[in-house]
Design an enzyme around this catalytic site. Structure first.
Site, PDB file in Angstrom:
ATOM      1  N   ASN A  32     -14.239 157.112  17.243  1.00  0.00           N
ATOM      2  CA  ASN A  32     -13.398 157.952  18.186  1.00  0.00           C
ATOM      3  C   ASN A  32     -13.790 159.536  17.783  1.00  0.00           C
ATOM      4  O   ASN A  32     -13.112 160.367  18.274  1.00  0.00           O
ATOM      5  CB  ASN A  32     -12.330 157.696  18.095  1.00  0.00           C
ATOM      6  CG  ASN A  32     -11.467 158.004  16.660  1.00  0.00           C
ATOM      7  OD1 ASN A  32     -12.155 158.430  15.981  1.00  0.00           O
ATOM      8  ND2 ASN A  32      -9.969 157.868  16.482  1.00  0.00           N
ATOM      9  N   SER A 125     -11.945 150.031  -1.695  1.00  0.00           N
ATOM     10  CA  SER A 125     -12.368 151.322  -2.695  1.00  0.00           C
ATOM     11  C   SER A 125     -11.583 150.810  -3.853  1.00  0.00           C
ATOM     12  O   SER A 125     -10.742 150.059  -4.274  1.00  0.00           O
ATOM     13  CB  SER A 125     -11.053 152.212  -2.009  1.00  0.00           C
ATOM     14  OG  SER A 125     -11.040 153.337  -3.148  1.00  0.00           O
ATOM     15  N   TYR A 150      -2.740 155.447   1.352  1.00  0.00           N
ATOM     16  CA  TYR A 150      -4.125 155.222   1.557  1.00  0.00           C
ATOM     17  C   TYR A 150      -4.528 153.881   0.890  1.00  0.00           C
ATOM     18  O   TYR A 150      -4.920 152.973   1.337  1.00  0.00           O
ATOM     19  CB  TYR A 150      -5.106 156.268   1.183  1.00  0.00           C
ATOM     20  CG  TYR A 150      -6.376 156.055   1.199  1.00  0.00           C
ATOM     21  CD1 TYR A 150      -7.046 155.917   0.017  1.00  0.00           C
ATOM     22  CD2 TYR A 150      -7.043 155.783   2.334  1.00  0.00           C
ATOM     23  CE1 TYR A 150      -8.213 155.357  -0.292  1.00  0.00           C
ATOM     24  CE2 TYR A 150      -8.468 155.240   2.153  1.00  0.00           C
ATOM     25  CZ  TYR A 150      -8.843 155.200   0.814  1.00  0.00           C
ATOM     26  OH  TYR A 150     -10.264 154.878   0.404  1.00  0.00           O
ATOM     27  N   LYS A 154      -5.505 149.830   1.375  1.00  0.00           N
ATOM     28  CA  LYS A 154      -6.887 149.059   1.266  1.00  0.00           C
ATOM     29  C   LYS A 154      -6.353 147.822   0.572  1.00  0.00           C
ATOM     30  O   LYS A 154      -6.908 146.702   0.533  1.00  0.00           O
ATOM     31  CB  LYS A 154      -7.664 150.065   0.223  1.00  0.00           C
ATOM     32  CG  LYS A 154      -8.360 151.055   0.826  1.00  0.00           C
ATOM     33  CD  LYS A 154      -9.058 150.654   2.090  1.00  0.00           C
ATOM     34  CE  LYS A 154      -9.847 151.894   2.435  1.00  0.00           C
ATOM     35  NZ  LYS A 154     -10.798 151.764   3.735  1.00  0.00           N
ATOM     36  N   ASN A 200     -13.025 166.610  -1.622  1.00  0.00           N
ATOM     37  CA  ASN A 200     -13.579 165.611  -2.632  1.00  0.00           C
ATOM     38  C   ASN A 200     -14.605 166.483  -3.583  1.00  0.00           C
ATOM     39  O   ASN A 200     -15.101 167.602  -2.981  1.00  0.00           O
ATOM     40  CB  ASN A 200     -14.728 164.607  -2.061  1.00  0.00           C
ATOM     41  CG  ASN A 200     -13.781 163.518  -1.404  1.00  0.00           C
ATOM     42  OD1 ASN A 200     -14.121 163.151  -0.552  1.00  0.00           O
ATOM     43  ND2 ASN A 200     -12.635 162.907  -2.122  1.00  0.00           N
ATOM     44  N   ARG A 232     -15.687 159.558 -13.429  1.00  0.00           N
ATOM     45  CA  ARG A 232     -15.521 158.900 -11.901  1.00  0.00           C
ATOM     46  C   ARG A 232     -17.079 158.217 -12.067  1.00  0.00           C
ATOM     47  O   ARG A 232     -18.058 158.691 -12.720  1.00  0.00           O
ATOM     48  CB  ARG A 232     -15.442 159.635 -10.810  1.00  0.00           C
ATOM     49  CG  ARG A 232     -14.124 160.221 -10.767  1.00  0.00           C
ATOM     50  CD  ARG A 232     -13.018 159.189 -10.395  1.00  0.00           C
ATOM     51  NE  ARG A 232     -11.836 159.740 -10.023  1.00  0.00           N
ATOM     52  CZ  ARG A 232     -10.805 160.119 -10.797  1.00  0.00           C
ATOM     53  NH1 ARG A 232     -11.069 159.861 -12.203  1.00  0.00           N
ATOM     54  NH2 ARG A 232      -9.727 160.451 -10.538  1.00  0.00           N
ATOM     55  N   ARG A 296      -4.527 167.537 -10.889  1.00  0.00           N
ATOM     56  CA  ARG A 296      -4.060 167.005  -9.629  1.00  0.00           C
ATOM     57  C   ARG A 296      -3.268 165.715  -9.579  1.00  0.00           C
ATOM     58  O   ARG A 296      -3.564 164.863 -10.064  1.00  0.00           O
ATOM     59  CB  ARG A 296      -5.332 166.799  -8.811  1.00  0.00           C
ATOM     60  CG  ARG A 296      -5.123 166.394  -7.305  1.00  0.00           C
ATOM     61  CD  ARG A 296      -6.471 166.443  -6.443  1.00  0.00           C
ATOM     62  NE  ARG A 296      -7.201 165.438  -6.784  1.00  0.00           N
ATOM     63  CZ  ARG A 296      -8.190 165.069  -6.037  1.00  0.00           C
ATOM     64  NH1 ARG A 296      -8.806 165.966  -5.250  1.00  0.00           N
ATOM     65  NH2 ARG A 296      -9.011 163.895  -6.806  1.00  0.00           N
TER      66      ARG A 296
HETATM   67  C1  WQD Z   1     -13.192 163.413  -8.336  1.00  0.00           C
HETATM   68  C2  WQD Z   1     -12.702 164.193  -9.502  1.00  0.00           C
HETATM   69  C3  WQD Z   1     -10.638 165.282  -9.273  1.00  0.00           C
HETATM   70  C4  WQD Z   1     -12.135 168.083  -6.014  1.00  0.00           C
HETATM   71  C5  WQD Z   1     -12.034 159.094  -4.265  1.00  0.00           C
HETATM   72  C6  WQD Z   1     -12.263 159.245  -2.953  1.00  0.00           C
HETATM   73  C7  WQD Z   1     -11.253 159.159  -2.244  1.00  0.00           C
HETATM   74  C8  WQD Z   1     -10.266 157.767  -2.495  1.00  0.00           C
HETATM   75  C9  WQD Z   1     -10.143 157.548  -3.859  1.00  0.00           C
HETATM   76  C10 WQD Z   1     -12.265 156.663  -1.223  1.00  0.00           C
HETATM   77  C11 WQD Z   1     -11.269 164.017  -9.878  1.00  0.00           C
HETATM   78  C12 WQD Z   1     -11.727 166.347  -9.430  1.00  0.00           C
HETATM   79  C13 WQD Z   1     -11.943 166.996  -7.206  1.00  0.00           C
HETATM   80  C14 WQD Z   1     -11.908 169.420  -6.579  1.00  0.00           C
HETATM   81  C15 WQD Z   1     -11.709 168.828  -9.101  1.00  0.00           C
HETATM   82  N1  WQD Z   1     -11.254 156.550  -1.855  1.00  0.00           N
HETATM   83  N2  WQD Z   1     -11.847 167.235  -8.605  1.00  0.00           N
HETATM   84  N3  WQD Z   1     -11.897 169.561  -8.039  1.00  0.00           N
HETATM   85  O1  WQD Z   1     -10.246 161.428  -6.572  1.00  0.00           O
HETATM   86  O2  WQD Z   1     -12.080 159.749  -7.348  1.00  0.00           O
HETATM   87  O3  WQD Z   1     -11.117 160.020  -4.902  1.00  0.00           O
HETATM   88  O4  WQD Z   1     -11.446 157.598  -4.554  1.00  0.00           O
HETATM   89  O5  WQD Z   1     -12.585 155.250  -0.824  1.00  0.00           O
HETATM   90  O6  WQD Z   1     -11.310 159.188  -0.748  1.00  0.00           O
HETATM   91  O7  WQD Z   1     -12.750 160.682  -2.700  1.00  0.00           O
HETATM   92  O8  WQD Z   1     -12.610 161.850  -5.720  1.00  0.00           O
HETATM   93  O9  WQD Z   1     -13.967 163.371  -5.391  1.00  0.00           O
HETATM   94  O10 WQD Z   1     -11.346 163.732  -4.865  1.00  0.00           O
HETATM   95  O11 WQD Z   1     -12.288 163.729  -7.310  1.00  0.00           O
HETATM   96  O12 WQD Z   1     -11.656 168.999 -10.182  1.00  0.00           O
HETATM   97  O13 WQD Z   1     -11.997 170.307  -5.934  1.00  0.00           O
HETATM   98  O14 WQD Z   1     -12.976 165.341  -9.326  1.00  0.00           O
HETATM   99  O15 WQD Z   1      -9.513 165.786 -10.307  1.00  0.00           O
HETATM  100  O16 WQD Z   1     -11.167 163.928 -11.134  1.00  0.00           O
HETATM  101  P1  WQD Z   1     -11.554 160.809  -6.258  1.00  0.00           P
HETATM  102  P2  WQD Z   1     -12.772 163.331  -5.689  1.00  0.00           P
END
Ligand code: WQD
Length: 337
Positions: A32, A125, A150, A154, A200, A232, A296
């Site tokens: 969409n 996820s 969210y 899942k 992200n 991660r 966070r």
């Molecule tokens: C990664 C790390 C943040 C942004 C993911 C997917 C989300 C969901 C769950 C998908 C963390 C740190 C991030 C920033 C930072 N599922 N960070 N500064 O949280 O693992 O979530 O899995 O299917 O969609 O994104 O990924 O990229 O948000 O964060 O320090 O500006 O980077 O604290 O440790 P996350 P992320």
């Protein structure tokens, strides 16, 4: 073989369409465009030389889903990406997430269960594990109470599929539990297109590198990890896309051992936030402007995959390193700005 890819203009969806076409599948995209653009079709076509069929409609409209499956009665499989995926937004607007991520899933399964044979691949996820007790995380790790609507969609989604496959004799399904998808197609024709401020890490890093963002905020460096920042499992989106095609082929070839299977899709290697920043600085040849701020809400300390089941049973293994994935993300960022 006609395969439907819902959300096929999205980040992971578009890369999966490319890999499906590379394997000779006929692809129909349903999207969409709420979180993607029709221009992505041009990128896919530039890579494969074949423009996938595209239908733009909202899968929340049940009658449109029913009509679609009537018109495409020769569908043999569905790869279902179309869903909302912003953890923070889901906390603010849970009903949007339950409607979009669960009603749509139910409408699609209602159509597939009518068929004598169909394969269904579900975009799940590692969020379902929450903060796992043991690392690396195996598929048998306990499912923890979801930390967000969210993540709950899942978990519930997997249960809906599991229960449906028990009774729908022609329906087999695989849920792929992604870790952290990053990067872009090496051709430079498709990649991640976050709308607004990226939530992200990697797109925020590359936007900071290109000057679109002033500074990256690192959410906490007081975690019990080697350098205090969260860990991660960052997987190249092309490796992830290939896993979808292999999983679908497993179902179509009837190689699956149960009517519903789950696989963790990651590299098996954990990287801290500071290591990801170092990877960017190495591939870009420039320092990144960042500062350490408070943690966070909702972040788990560490999550990375035990990939034995995917390697052994699925016959899939991630090929790209963090640096390679980061380089593809940086090339893409420079291309689109
Ligand atoms: C990664 C790390 C943040 C942004 C993911 C997917 C989300 C969901 C769950 C998908 C963390 C740190 C991030 C920033 C930072 N599922 N960070 N500064 O949280 O693992 O979530 O899995 O299917 O969609 O994104 O990924 O990229 O948000 O964060 O320090 O500006 O980077 O604290 O440790 P996350 P992320």
């Amino acid at each position: 073989m006609k395969i439907v890819v819902t959300g096929g203009l999205g980040f992971i969806g578009s890369h999966t369409v490319v890999e499906l076409q590379n394997k000779g599948f006929e692809v129909v995209i349903v999207d969409n465009c709420s979180n993607s653009s029709e221009k992505v079709l041009e990128g896919i076509t530039a890579i494969t030389g074949t423009s996938p069929t595209f239908e733009k409609f909202d899968l929340r409209e049940k009658t449109k889903v029913q009509d679609f499956f009537k018109r495409h009665a020769d569908i043999t499989g569905v790869i279902h990406f179309a869903a909302s995926k912003a953890v923070g937004e889901s906390v603010q607007n849970p009903l949007l997430y339950y409607e979009n991520n669960l009603n749509v899933l139910i409408y699609i399964l209602q159509e597939l269960q009518k068929k004598t044979k169909a394969g269904f691949i579900f975009s799940s996820s590692c969020t379902v594990y929450g903060q796992a007790d043991d690392l690396p995380i195996t598929e048998s790790a306990p499912i923890k109470p979801a930390e967000s609507p969210y993540g709950n969609t899942k978990q519930i989604g997997e249960e809906i599929i599991r229960d449906t496959c028990k009774v729908a004799k022609g329906l087999d399904a695989i849920a792929l539990r992604y870790f952290n998808p990053i990067g872009a197609h090496p051709s430079g024709h498709i990649g991640e297109l976050p709308i607004g401020v990226p939530q992200n890490l990697v797109p925020f890093i590359t936007q900071t590198g290109i000057g679109k963002r002033e500074q990256l905020s690192v959410f906490g460096d007081d975690y019990p990890t080697k350098d205090g920042t969260c860990i991660r499992d960052y997987i190249h989106v092309v490796d992830l896309a290939k896993a979808h095609v292999i999983a679908l082929q497993r179902l179509l070839d009837e190689k699956n051992e149960q009517n519903f299977e789950v696989f963790n899709i990651g590299t098996g290697t954990g990287s801290t936030v500071l290591e990801v920043i170092q990877s960017f600085e190495k591939v870009a040849g420039q320092p990144l402007n960042y500062k350490i701020v408070d943690r966070r809400e909702g972040d788990v300390i560490a999550a990375y995959a035990d990939t034995q089941k995917a390697n052994n049973d699925l016959g899939w293994k991630a090929e790209s390193t963090l640096d390679h994935a980061m380089d593809s993300a940086w090339q893409w960022e420079q291309k689109i700005n």
